[in-house]
Design an enzyme around this catalytic site. Structure first.
Site, PDB file in Angstrom:
ATOM      1  N   GLY A  49       0.828  -1.195   0.000  1.00 55.13           N
ATOM      2  CA  GLY A  49       0.000   0.000   0.000  1.00 55.13           C
ATOM      3  C   GLY A  49       0.858   1.239   0.000  1.00 55.13           C
ATOM      4  CD  GLU A  65       1.383   2.802  -3.367  1.00 56.32           C
ATOM      5  OE1 GLU A  65       2.270   1.948  -3.135  1.00 56.32           O
ATOM      6  OE2 GLU A  65       1.636   4.012  -3.412  1.00 56.32           O
ATOM      7  N   PRO A  87      -3.177   9.029  15.082  1.00 54.11           N
ATOM      8  CG  PRO A  87      -3.470  11.072  16.164  1.00 54.11           C
ATOM      9  CD  PRO A  87      -3.988   9.659  16.130  1.00 54.11           C
ATOM     10  CG  ASP A  88      -0.066   6.274  17.874  1.00 53.40           C
ATOM     11  OD1 ASP A  88      -1.163   6.060  17.296  1.00 53.40           O
ATOM     12  OD2 ASP A  88       0.197   5.832  19.008  1.00 53.40           O
ATOM     13  CD  GLU A 118      11.545 -12.486   1.828  1.00 58.53           C
ATOM     14  OE1 GLU A 118      11.268 -13.685   1.893  1.00 58.53           O
ATOM     15  OE2 GLU A 118      12.209 -11.899   2.712  1.00 58.53           O
TER      16      GLU A 118
END
Length: 151
Positions: A49, A65, A87-88, A118
């Site tokens: 992604g 992607e 947010p984290d 890989e």
């Protein structure tokens, strides 16, 4: 001149103080295996992604992607697994990640050697042990539980 500088600062603040939209893909091969990539930046397994490009919608970003990171072709997006916005959740930036399950086909081949070390397909019961990159462990847990998550 001062007024121009204030304007530039405001624009930069608007651009860089907002979350970045992205996608994670749970790619399912015809035999039911799930495709994961090993990230070059941290060496951990992850879902393919990335960031949605300017002028791009989510389905197009998913298709791009997937091809860029795995060489696989998108057959169809099966379902929305969730939207993850903590947010984290990404150690680099505040990103909002739209996670989808996708039916895929083709031959796995690393396309983006700067990001991917890989590629491997795993049975759902034999995913690599340990913590996956970012919040992908949670995304897969929600997927297996059949949830559609807003987090």
């Amino acid at each position: 001149m001062r007024r121009l500088w204030q304007f530039v600062q405001t624009v930069i603040g608007i651009i860089f103080r907002h979350p970045i939209p992205g996608t994670s893909i749970i790619p399912i091969l015809p035999d039911g295996r799930i495709v994961l990539i090993r990230r070059r930046d941290n060496g951990k397994w992850a879902l393919p992604g990335g960031i949605v490009d300017w002028g791009e919608d989510i389905p197009t970003a998913v298709q791009r992607e997937l091809a860029e990171e795995t060489g696989l072709d998108l057959v169809k997006i099966r379902r929305l697994v969730g939207v993850y916005s903590a947010p984290d959740r990404d150690p680099r930036i505040h990103s909002i990640c739209i996670v989808v399950e996708a039916e895929v086909k083709g031959r796995m081949k690393v396309q983006d050697t700067l990001e991917v070390m890989e590629i491997q397909a795993f049975l759902p019961t034999a995913l690599p042990p340990g913590q996956l990159s970012h919040d992908h462990t949670q995304q897969l847990q929600d997927y297996f539980a059949g949830f559609t998550t807003l987090a």
